[in-house]
Scaffold this motif. Structure first.
Motif, short mmCIF file in Angstrom:
data_model
loop_
_atom_site.label_atom_id
_atom_site.label_comp_id
_atom_site.label_asym_id
_atom_site.label_seq_id
_atom_site.Cartn_x
_atom_site.Cartn_y
_atom_site.Cartn_z
N PRO A 14 0.82 -1.22 0.00
CA PRO A 14 0.00 0.00 0.00
C PRO A 14 0.85 1.27 0.00
O PRO A 14 0.52 2.24 -0.69
N TYR A 15 1.95 1.26 0.74
CA TYR A 15 2.81 2.45 0.75
C TYR A 15 3.52 2.61 -0.60
O TYR A 15 3.80 3.73 -1.04
N PRO A 57 1.96 -8.32 16.50
CA PRO A 57 0.87 -7.85 17.37
C PRO A 57 0.96 -6.34 17.59
O PRO A 57 2.06 -5.79 17.66
N LEU A 58 -0.14 -5.68 17.71
CA LEU A 58 -0.28 -4.22 17.86
C LEU A 58 0.13 -3.47 16.59
O LEU A 58 -0.63 -2.69 16.05
N LYS A 59 1.35 -3.76 16.12
CA LYS A 59 1.84 -3.08 14.92
C LYS A 59 0.96 -3.39 13.71
O LYS A 59 0.72 -2.53 12.87
N LEU A 64 -2.51 -1.25 9.43
CA LEU A 64 -3.68 -1.21 8.56
C LEU A 64 -4.36 0.16 8.65
O LEU A 64 -4.74 0.76 7.64
N TYR A 65 -4.47 0.64 9.87
CA TYR A 65 -5.06 1.95 10.10
C TYR A 65 -4.22 3.06 9.44
O TYR A 65 -4.73 3.95 8.77
N ASP A 66 -2.89 2.95 9.64
CA ASP A 66 -1.98 3.97 9.12
C ASP A 66 -1.95 4.00 7.59
O ASP A 66 -1.82 5.06 6.98
N MET A 67 -2.06 2.82 6.98
CA MET A 67 -2.08 2.76 5.51
C MET A 67 -3.25 3.57 4.97
O MET A 67 -3.11 4.34 4.02
N GLU A 83 -8.73 -8.96 0.52
CA GLU A 83 -7.67 -9.99 0.51
C GLU A 83 -6.31 -9.31 0.38
O GLU A 83 -5.98 -8.74 -0.67
N PHE A 84 -5.56 -9.39 1.44
CA PHE A 84 -4.28 -8.69 1.52
C PHE A 84 -3.34 -9.48 2.38
O PHE A 84 -3.76 -9.96 3.42
N PRO A 85 -2.06 -9.63 2.03
CA PRO A 85 -1.45 -9.19 0.77
C PRO A 85 -1.66 -10.21 -0.35
O PRO A 85 -2.30 -11.24 -0.14
#
Lengths: 200, 200
Positions: A14-15, A57-59, A64-67, A83-85
């Protein structure tokens, strides 16, 4: 003209997609060209012993939120795929085959693959879908299908991916210009500052 | 006044240090306060199964380079310490003990610890050095030494670190404002955009 910006990316990143929507304009502003290089993070992570951020975990949850927020910040359309990745070897192989014949067409193909995945949520891990996308940008379907099966095309991708690792590429997007490396869509600001100031 | 920005950081984190030099001014510009929370990435990485970036092939080498370039980009003085990273439990424990009595003094202490490490290359992993730094900002040495040995002070840190993990904190710097999380010095731009626009 000064040296090109090498732009390394995975079609499932995504980035990388966010960067792909901005890097050409950024480069043009500073009279540089962009040389696009699809890579496969799956292979690179295996060689460098990395774990995908989504699996930590956590990251993972944050990423996903940050993307999604990063896409909004950079004003890039994004419908995050269910469906990712995806494993994007076929798209990457097809890209280099095209690039050897028609770099501009390869560039159109790459942009269309990215948008097919991150806007239209098409399955870019499927060879059939990649063939459809190729046809949509005017690539001869039979020639493309034959190329995807050929050993030189397979080897070409492997050579490119290994060369990327040899240059230090470990993530997507990753830029190298004037031997200076920049990792991440968020480093496009550093990259631009670099181009503007001639190094800092 | 709107809610404070929770600023989580490890005293050994270069990106945390870079953020620490900018976050107060950024917050003040948008009429927010900053609540500083030292954490220990060593404990957090263990719980979340993360590996420090510096230990990942290719990424480690790049990260060291990026830390230095990021400091230049953000115009923050940095003399990268020869001994890196440090275990900064003593500084973190001391911080919370101070914070309960005098938040402004705790803030001065935290800034001095960061600069002691990243500018003056003092050994902030050493209890003696932390005691010296405390004395330099006017903290009573005997009281500070006694506090560092006390169980409530040790527990206080542990509670803070666990609470950070419970809030999703997995790296440094990490900011939470209006329940919105931001990870990384490079996300201060997103954070600022968030404060400016009220969410995006």
């Amino acid at each position: 003209m000064a040296g090109a910006i090498d732009f390394y990316f995975d079609f499932t990143s995504p980035y990388g997609y966010i960067a792909s929507e901005h890097i050409d304009a950024l480069a043009a502003k500073h009279r540089r060209q962009v040389d696009w290089h699809p890579i496969l993070l799956g292979f690179i992570f295996k060689q460098t012993g990395q774990v995908a951020p989504m699996q930590v975990p956590l990251k993972g949850e944050y990423s996903l939120y940050d993307m999604k927020r990063s896409a909004r910040y950079h004003q890039v359309a994004l419908n995050f795929p269910a469906e990712f990745p995806k494993m994007t070897l076929t798209a990457a192989r097809g890209f280099y085959w095209l690039k050897d014949q028609d770099p501009a067409l390869a560039h159109s193909f790459a942009q269309r693959v990215y948008r097919a995945y991150f806007v239209d949520n098409r399955d870019v891990g499927s060879t059939d879908v990649i063939m459809e996308i190729a046809a949509e940008v005017g690539i001869d379907r039979a020639a493309f299908a034959a190329a995807l099966q050929s050993d030189p095309v397979k080897d070409r991708f492997k050579t490119e991916n290994d060369r990327a690792i040899a240059r230090g590429v470990f993530g997507s997007p990753y830029f190298i210009v004037d031997n200076e490396p920049f990792w991440g869509a968020d480093r496009m600001m550093h990259l631009e500052h670099w181009l503007k100031t001639g190094g800092f």
